[in-house]
Scaffold this active site. Structure first.
Site, mmCIF file in Angstrom:
data_model
loop_
_atom_site.group_PDB
_atom_site.id
_atom_site.type_symbol
_atom_site.label_atom_id
_atom_site.label_comp_id
_atom_site.label_asym_id
_atom_site.label_seq_id
_atom_site.Cartn_x
_atom_site.Cartn_y
_atom_site.Cartn_z
ATOM 1 N N TYR A 228 -63.195 71.771 -36.862
ATOM 2 C CA TYR A 228 -64.573 71.691 -37.724
ATOM 3 C C TYR A 228 -65.660 72.314 -36.540
ATOM 4 C CZ TYR A 228 -61.661 69.236 -41.039
ATOM 5 O OH TYR A 228 -61.004 69.070 -42.012
ATOM 6 N N ASN B 149 -63.922 74.624 -51.581
ATOM 7 C CA ASN B 149 -63.438 75.878 -51.528
ATOM 8 C C ASN B 149 -62.605 75.848 -53.060
ATOM 9 O OD1 ASN B 149 -61.801 77.931 -51.141
ATOM 10 N ND2 ASN B 149 -60.465 77.145 -49.428
ATOM 11 N N CYS C 293 -58.488 76.902 -45.944
ATOM 12 C CA CYS C 293 -59.118 75.799 -45.405
ATOM 13 C C CYS C 293 -58.180 74.866 -44.883
ATOM 14 C CB CYS C 293 -59.992 75.017 -46.340
ATOM 15 S SG CYS C 293 -59.130 74.712 -47.815
ATOM 16 N N HIS C 294 -56.943 74.921 -44.834
ATOM 17 C CA HIS C 294 -56.090 74.228 -44.245
ATOM 18 C C HIS C 294 -56.005 74.248 -42.663
ATOM 19 C CE1 HIS C 294 -53.778 77.579 -45.432
ATOM 20 N NE2 HIS C 294 -52.926 77.664 -44.520
#
Length: 156
Positions: free
Chosen positions: A93, A115, A123-124
Site C-alpha cells: 500500500y 474497485n 487490486c489483490h
DNA sequence: GACGATAGCCCTT
DNA sequence: AAGGGCTATCGTC
C-alpha cells in the site's frame, strides 16, 4: 438498452463471476456471487473467455477500456497505478501511495475497496508491508488469487 | 470531525 | 519473536 452480463463459474474461488459490460466496448463491473443459487453460465465476450483461462492458470494481464470516470481523481489514480502491476507481482500500500505522490497509505486501501472491477484491475496484488492486507470480497479470495498467480508466474 | 484493505515505534510477555 | 497500544498521515463521507 440494458447492459449485458456474462457469467462464469470459478472453481478455484468457488464463486460465480458476473461480468457486466456496457452496451459499448467498456467493462462496467465485476461481482462475486456465492454458489447458493444455480446460475447459468453465459460467455459472449472475449474478456469472459480470458477470465476463464485466467482461472485455469494462464498468466493473463487484462487490458481493456474501463469506465471509472465517476470515481474521485485520487481513486482513479490509485486504480490506474494498480493496473500496472504485472501478473504474479505484488506491491505494498505504501509503495503504491508513493508512486502516485501521496502519503495517504490508508486512503489507498479505501480507494482499492471501491474497485468496481476486481481481478481485471488487480487490486489483490496490493498487500500490506507485513501480512496480506485486506480485501472487500474476503481475504480468502485474495489469498487464492495470489496463490494461483504464484504457481503460474513461472509460465511467463 | 471520524474513520480506514497502513506503517512504524515502543513496550510487554 | 510475537502481539498490543499509540500515533502520524490524508482522502472520503
Amino acid at each position: 438498452m440494458a447492459n449485458e452480463i456474462d457469467i462464469i463459474y470459478s472453481k478455484i474461488l468457488d464463486r460465480y463471476i458476473e461480468i457486466e459490460y456496457d452496451t459499448g466496448t467498456k467493462l462496467h463491473s465485476l461481482r462475486f456471487v456465492r454458489p447458493g443459487k444455480q446460475l447459468i453460465e453465459k460467455k459472449t465476450r472475449d474478456v469472459t473467455i480470458e477470465l476463464e483461462r485466467y482461472f485455469e492458470g494462464e498468466p493473463i494481464d487484462f487490458s481493456l477500456d474501463v469506465d471509472i470516470s465517476y470515481l474521485s481523481p485520487f481513486e482513479q489514480k490509485v486504480l490506474a497505478e494498480t493496473r500496472k502491476i504485472k501478473y504474479g507481482k505484488t506491491i505494498t500500500y505504501s509503495e503504491l501511495a508513493e508512486k502516485i505522490g501521496s502519503r495517504a497509505v490508508r486512503a489507498v486501501g479505501n480507494a482499492l475497496g471501491k474497485n468496481p472491477i476486481p481481478i481485471i484491475i488487480p487490486c489483490h496484488r496490493v498487500v500490506a508491508k507485513k501480512g496480506i492486507g485486506g480485501y472487500s470480497e474476503g481475504i480468502d479470495i485474495k489469498t487464492r488469487l495470489l496463490e494461483l498467480e504464484q504457481i503460474n508466474a513461472n509460465n511467463l
